[in-house]
Design a protein around this motif. Sequence first.
Motif, short mmCIF file in Angstrom:
data_model
loop_
_atom_site.label_atom_id
_atom_site.label_comp_id
_atom_site.label_asym_id
_atom_site.label_seq_id
_atom_site.Cartn_x
_atom_site.Cartn_y
_atom_site.Cartn_z
N SER A 1 0.85 -1.19 0.00
CA SER A 1 -0.08 -0.20 0.06
C SER A 1 1.11 1.34 0.08
N PRO A 2 0.29 2.21 -0.43
CA PRO A 2 1.13 3.58 -0.40
C PRO A 2 1.57 3.91 0.96
N GLY A 3 0.58 3.56 1.89
CA GLY A 3 0.90 4.04 3.26
C GLY A 3 2.02 3.03 3.94
N ASP A 4 2.40 2.13 3.23
CA ASP A 4 3.50 0.95 3.68
C ASP A 4 4.88 1.44 2.92
N ILE A 5 4.70 1.84 1.58
CA ILE A 5 5.87 2.20 0.94
C ILE A 5 6.41 3.33 1.26
N GLU A 6 5.53 4.59 1.60
CA GLU A 6 5.58 5.95 1.44
C GLU A 6 5.89 6.20 3.22
N GLN A 7 6.48 7.49 3.54
CA GLN A 7 6.65 7.94 4.71
C GLN A 7 5.60 8.84 5.00
N PHE A 8 5.14 8.96 6.50
CA PHE A 8 4.24 9.76 6.74
C PHE A 8 4.81 11.45 6.48
N PRO A 9 3.86 12.44 6.09
CA PRO A 9 4.48 13.62 5.93
C PRO A 9 5.42 14.17 7.17
N THR A 10 6.23 15.08 6.56
CA THR A 10 7.21 15.47 7.63
C THR A 10 6.93 16.67 8.21
N THR A 11 5.96 17.35 7.51
CA THR A 11 5.48 18.70 8.20
C THR A 11 4.86 18.50 9.52
N SER A 12 5.02 19.56 10.24
CA SER A 12 4.47 19.62 11.48
C SER A 12 3.09 20.51 11.60
N ASP A 13 2.55 20.67 10.38
CA ASP A 13 1.22 21.32 10.21
C ASP A 13 0.22 20.36 10.12
N SER A 14 -0.77 20.23 11.33
CA SER A 14 -1.58 19.20 11.32
C SER A 14 -2.63 19.09 10.31
N ARG A 15 -3.18 20.35 9.94
CA ARG A 15 -4.26 20.21 8.97
C ARG A 15 -3.76 19.83 7.35
N ALA A 16 -2.28 20.20 7.36
CA ALA A 16 -1.66 19.63 6.14
C ALA A 16 -1.54 18.19 6.10
N CYS A 17 -1.27 17.61 7.34
CA CYS A 17 -1.05 16.27 7.46
C CYS A 17 -2.50 15.51 7.13
N LEU A 18 -3.64 16.11 7.85
CA LEU A 18 -4.82 15.53 7.72
C LEU A 18 -5.17 15.46 6.11
N ARG A 19 -4.72 16.37 5.40
CA ARG A 19 -5.27 16.55 3.93
C ARG A 19 -4.40 15.32 3.34
N LEU A 20 -3.04 15.45 3.46
CA LEU A 20 -2.22 14.45 2.73
C LEU A 20 -2.46 12.98 3.27
N SER A 21 -2.75 12.78 4.26
CA SER A 21 -3.09 11.46 4.97
C SER A 21 -4.49 10.90 4.18
N ARG A 22 -5.42 11.64 4.02
CA ARG A 22 -6.68 11.42 3.48
C ARG A 22 -6.69 11.07 1.95
N GLU A 23 -5.85 12.00 1.30
CA GLU A 23 -5.55 11.89 0.09
C GLU A 23 -4.82 10.28 -0.17
N MET A 24 -4.10 10.17 0.45
CA MET A 24 -3.23 8.70 0.28
C MET A 24 -4.21 7.79 0.56
N PHE A 25 -5.29 7.76 1.56
CA PHE A 25 -5.86 6.74 2.12
C PHE A 25 -7.17 6.38 1.02
N VAL A 26 -7.63 7.63 0.58
CA VAL A 26 -8.83 7.24 -0.01
C VAL A 26 -8.61 7.25 -1.69
N THR A 27 -7.60 8.06 -2.11
CA THR A 27 -7.55 7.96 -3.64
C THR A 27 -6.42 6.88 -4.01
#
Length: 231
Positions: A145-171
């Motif tokens: 899965s992309p979640g397995d292959i790629e690293q969690f975003p390094t930004t400390s912006d929690s809202r940006a992480c929410l957006r990036l994590s959701r994009e990865m999970f759903v799409t």
Amino acid sequence: MKPWQVSIETKDDGSSMAWAFEMPGASGQGADENDALRDLQRTLEWLAGWRRRHHLAPIERAGIEVAESVTATGYPNTGDTEGFFQEDALPLTDEYAEECVQILTFSRADLLPIAQALPPSEKLTWTLMHIAKAEWWYASRIPGSPGDIEQFPTTSDSRACLRLSREMFVTRHVPYVLSVLPRERRHIADGEEWTARKTLRRAVWHELYHLQRMEQAAGSGSGTRGTDTSP
């Protein structure tokens, strides 16, 4: 009308977590099974109202029947459990994936305005980052899965992480697991058993769990962390 079919995780100290899989996201936690079932009933009532607000098909049952019991590992009273249920062993279907994505879409549309309206706090920032990290972590349980292959975003912006994590999970995660056959294939990650269906089941539960508590916090005018410590 038939009762809710409930699955229970119970630890040796009695702490329990109850699940009603017929209502995606429905769970209850407590110091013992009775506490967990009472908490589950409250969550079922909240979810019934939430589904009405979003014009989702009602799921109507009367009463509760414990249909499955497993020994819990982790901490059931905080949601940090590793249970694998009969529900998780089912093949992931297109219909179930579509339902979960729809719920995640509605829940995120609710969550972000509430987060914006709550007063800034370390607890709120922690909660938002926790939601983002958990969603990525669930995807990472499935090899390839992309979640397995790629690293969690390094930004400390929690809202940006929410957006990036959701994009990865759903799409990307959801289409990936739908492409892997057989769709009920089991994987072991850090000693815990997973299937594609379980990753969606947990992601939906986790977001709705925090949405419910953020709604409560918004009503009281405070920031929120809740009691969930699950990844």
